[in-house]
Design an enzyme around this catalytic site. Sequence first.
Site: not given
Ligand code: DHB
Ligand code: FE
Length: 280
Positions: A12, A59, A193, A240
């Site tokens: 997302h 978030h 990530h 997540e």
């Molecule tokens: C990013 C990824 C995410 O899942 C998020 O919620 C906020 C930022 C990113 O890669 O910048």
């Molecule tokens: Fe996220």
Amino acid sequence: MAKIIAGVGTSHTPAIGAAVDNGKAGEPYWVPLFKGYEPAKKWMAETKPDVVIMVYNDHVNAFDFKIIPTFGLGCAEEFKIADEGWGARPVPVVMGYPELASHMIQSLVLDEFDMTIVNEMQVDHGLTTPMTLLFGQPKAWPCRVIPLAVNVIQYPAPTGHRCYMLGKAIRKAVEGWHEDLKVVIFGTGGMSHQIQGPRAGLVNKEFDQSFLDGLSSDPERLVRISPLEYLRDAGAEAIELVMWLIMRGALGDNVKEVYRFYHVPASSTAVGTIILESRQ
Ligand code: DHB
Ligand code: FE
């Protein structure tokens, strides 16, 4: 009877929504990603669900640190788009389904899941990016959406096993609803990530591929991944991915993988999508 016919797992990443909104989807950086989502979009256009259950995380937009529900089910008539600091995304308001959502609350609480009833909530990129990826840019979203906001922001996040069991209870809840409805459930976020600290930008392709394999053929293996393992092996925000296990639990034991796509990078994330049809 309403039925969950399929599940979609998808990242997302907010930059994806921003790329679409700002007309940058045709730029070389983004072309491979949007190309990879084309078959998924086509599948969705053919499948035409009546209702989407969107498992996502807020978030710190709808909920600040005063109140953080572990599992908050959106029971409102509509959900406005949150302003995340640069204006609300120019996407349609999300229409809910309060009657079905309330029925789900009843069924889930009787099944001993302590859901939080959310009667007013704005939705952020966790929900709107997947909508854009799978439905494009319509004037109004083509189906109703029941948001399920899961806390993966403030530890402790729910375990993968708990999420998987909640998915199973969601399947039962939906099947207890009297209308004939086609329901598609999303699990969103991930994949590997980390967006902060010395390991920012961390991506673990082997972890992600193994997670996608497990969703398809061995979810029981995935439910044993601990919060610490997500953090250590796939980055701080990879937690997540527990939301994908809610989706998988809601499909029953027998699934058929109909699409998969994996791409690095989009912003600081590895992006993955998978579509699983329930054969139960
Ligand atoms: C990013 C990824 C995410 O899942 C998020 O919620 C906020 C930022 C990113 O890669 O910048
Ligand atoms: Fe996220």
